[in-house]
Design an enzyme around this catalytic site. Structure first.
Site, PDB file in Angstrom:
ATOM      1  N   THR A  13       0.838  -1.215   0.000  1.00 31.51           N
ATOM      2  CA  THR A  13       0.000   0.000   0.000  1.00 31.51           C
ATOM      3  C   THR A  13       0.868   1.259   0.000  1.00 31.51           C
ATOM      4  O   THR A  13       0.727   2.135  -0.868  1.00 31.51           O
ATOM      5  CB  THR A  13      -0.922  -0.011   1.244  1.00 31.51           C
ATOM      6  OG1 THR A  13      -1.635  -1.233   1.255  1.00 31.51           O
ATOM      7  CG2 THR A  13      -1.898   1.140   1.221  1.00 31.51           C
ATOM      8  N   ALA A  33      13.321  20.069  -4.377  1.00 37.70           N
ATOM      9  CA  ALA A  33      14.566  19.522  -3.822  1.00 37.70           C
ATOM     10  C   ALA A  33      15.792  20.219  -4.421  1.00 37.70           C
ATOM     11  O   ALA A  33      16.880  20.184  -3.856  1.00 37.70           O
ATOM     12  CB  ALA A  33      14.639  18.027  -4.096  1.00 37.70           C
ATOM     13  N   LYS A 203       3.302   4.787  18.156  1.00 35.33           N
ATOM     14  CA  LYS A 203       3.363   6.172  17.671  1.00 35.33           C
ATOM     15  C   LYS A 203       3.561   7.151  18.833  1.00 35.33           C
ATOM     16  O   LYS A 203       4.323   8.110  18.717  1.00 35.33           O
ATOM     17  CB  LYS A 203       2.087   6.501  16.896  1.00 35.33           C
ATOM     18  CG  LYS A 203       1.952   5.669  15.612  1.00 35.33           C
ATOM     19  CD  LYS A 203       0.561   5.769  15.035  1.00 35.33           C
ATOM     20  CE  LYS A 203       0.398   4.918  13.781  1.00 35.33           C
ATOM     21  NZ  LYS A 203      -0.990   4.771  13.362  1.00 35.33           N
TER      22      LYS A 203
HETATM   23  N1  HSE Z   1      -3.265   0.862  11.100  1.00 37.43           N
HETATM   24  C1  HSE Z   1      -2.847   2.209  11.176  1.00 37.43           C
HETATM   25  C2  HSE Z   1      -4.059   3.069  11.496  1.00 37.43           C
HETATM   26  C3  HSE Z   1      -2.237   2.615   9.860  1.00 37.43           C
HETATM   27  O1  HSE Z   1      -5.188   2.569  11.424  1.00 37.43           O
HETATM   28  O2  HSE Z   1      -3.894   4.218  11.851  1.00 37.43           O
HETATM   29  C4  HSE Z   1      -1.361   3.806   9.939  1.00 37.43           C
HETATM   30  O3  HSE Z   1      -0.345   3.687  10.856  1.00 37.43           O
END
Ligand code: HSE
Length: 440
Positions: A13, A33, A203
């Site tokens: 993807t 760039a 994250k």
């Molecule tokens: N699985 C993650 C989400 C994809 O649903 O945010 C992006 O990190």
């Protein structure tokens, strides 16, 4: 300047999106760039039918890309933490810069990877690892550099947000919405990473390290998913003027350290971030100088994530001279925003010591005195009640739901009060507890 040669590893993807956007917008991207950015080599076990690779060198072994002497930047988009880690370390060892969208890799092995990059004087960029297309890493690292960050809170998993939004708006069942998110390409290969909060935890760990200047500490984060959120809690939250969002929250806690937690959270419906719906992500950052700032955008999907990957490719292309070894990348691009030798090992506050308000849903028998016993337990624990809803029993039922919103209290006090409430003879089920934040 000579062109920068890019090798893309993984053509799923995000890899496919990256190849297509780089090709489609090549004239503008090169102009920005100030030099040509050319994809020269693709490593993928399988080709992507949406991508034209006919003019490219294609290898089925991604290590051929990392070992290709003509490649300047290796873009790791294969995911996972085994082969991906080996690949990234090999690219670094070979003196190549790395761009990756791999949050698990950075959150779990970032300290080791960055140390290898410093040793080899190359840089590792990972804008796409957090919140897809939102340039949150660069915003924290560059745009907010003047600030002492006080806290940040984010909706950083699109799949979870999509599920909670559909449950609220359409009363749909959890599993049904999850299947749709998978079909749309939002969910992780293992969707438990989305719904159990692991993806958001990866994250948040990255964001917290950049916000506060500390090494990545994935093993210390508190994580709770959304699988236990019931439709009635979504509805009661609404009635109380709140939305349930799956948030990653990190903040400085005076005299305790840094809070680092991912969990479902009631937030006032009037907050902007409470209205971030569907697969969209948002991160609210409070800096001491700037005040609150909000970053919003698509957190997943091929081209939004490609947008972030390409921003890193351009960023690296701008700082790479014709003679790479003349540039000190450690000074130019500290991986976590703070110079490597200025990172600080803050304590992470154990969840028991975190203070939040609470939403409690208690199933109680419809008998006189039950409510007073519950409120007595809370009052003994120093927890005061801010709002209360009690419904009449449903037809044919003898128990009633009692919904309480409490003030802020220590997690350990709330948990021990809950144990006592559950021991009451008139309480018929486990107490549902969801943390509440005002985000002020
Ligand atoms: N699985 C993650 C989400 C994809 O649903 O945010 C992006 O990190």
């Amino acid at each position: 300047m000579k062109p920068v040669n890019v090798g893309i590893c993984g053509l799923g993807t995000v890899g496919g999106g990256t190849l297509n956007v780089l090709t489609r917008n090549k004239i503008d991207i090169d102009a920005k760039a100030g030099r040509q950015i050319t994809i020269t080599h693709v490593g993928a076990r399988q080709l992507n039918p949406d991508c034209d690779t006919s003019s490219l060198k294609v290898s089925t072994d991604v290590f051929d890309v990392a070992n290709d002497p003509d490649v300047d930047i290796v873009v790791e988009l294969i995911g996972g933490t085994t082969v991906a880690k080996e690949l990234v370390l090999k690219a670094i060892e070979n003196g190549k810069h790395v761009v990756t969208a791999n949050k698990a890799l950075i959150a779990e092995f970032g300290n080791e990877i960055f140390a290898a990059a410093v040793k080899n004087n190359v840089t590792v960029s990972y804008e796409a690892a957090v919140a897809g297309g939102i340039p949150i890493i660069r915003s924290l690292r560059e745009g907010l550099v003047a600030n002492r960050i006080e806290w940040l809170a984010g909706i950083i998993n699109g799949t979870g947000n999509f599920i909670l939004t559909e449950m609220r708006d359409k009363g749909r069942a959890f599993d049904d919405v999850l299947k749709e998110a998978q079909a749309l390409g939002y969910a992780e290969a293992d969707p438990t990473f989305d719904v159990e909060g692991i993806d958001a935890a990866h994250k948040l760990v990255i964001l917290a390290s950049i916000a506060f200047g500390m090494p990545l500490q994935f093993n210390k984060i508190f994580t709770e998913g959304i699988t236990k959120i019931a439709p009635e809690d979504v509805a009661y939250a609404d009635e109380l003027g709140y939305r349930i969002k799956h948030l990653g929250i990190t903040r400085r806690s005076p005299n305790k350290g840094i809070e680092l937690r991912v969990h479902p959270t009631l937030i006032p419906s009037s907050c902007l971030i409470a209205n971030v719906d569907g697969v969209m992500n948002a991160v609210l950052v409070k800096g001491d100088a700037v005040g609150p700032t909000l970053y919003y955008g698509a957190g997943a999907g091929a081209e939004p994530t490609a947008s972030a990957v390409i921003s890193d490719i351009v960023h690296v292309s701008r700082i790479v001279g014709d003679n790479s070894s003349e540039v000190d990348y450690n000074t130019n691009v500290p991986h976590l925003g703070f110079a490597h030798d200025h990172l600080c090992e803050y304590d992470i506050v154990p969840i028991e010591e975190v203070e939040t308000a609470s939403y409690l849903r208690i199933s109680a028998l419809d008998r006189p005195g039950v409510l007073s016993k519950i409120t007595q337990i809370l009052s003994d624990a120093g927890i005061s009640i801010e709002a209360l809803i009690q419904k009449e029993p449903a037809e044919g039922q003898n128990h009633v739901p009692v919904i309480l919103l409490t003030n802020q209290a220590l997690e350990k006090s709330v948990m021990s009060a809950i144990v006592k409430i559950e021991q009451l003879e008139s309480v018929t089920d486990k107490v549902v507890r969801i943390r509440v934040e005002s985000l002020k």
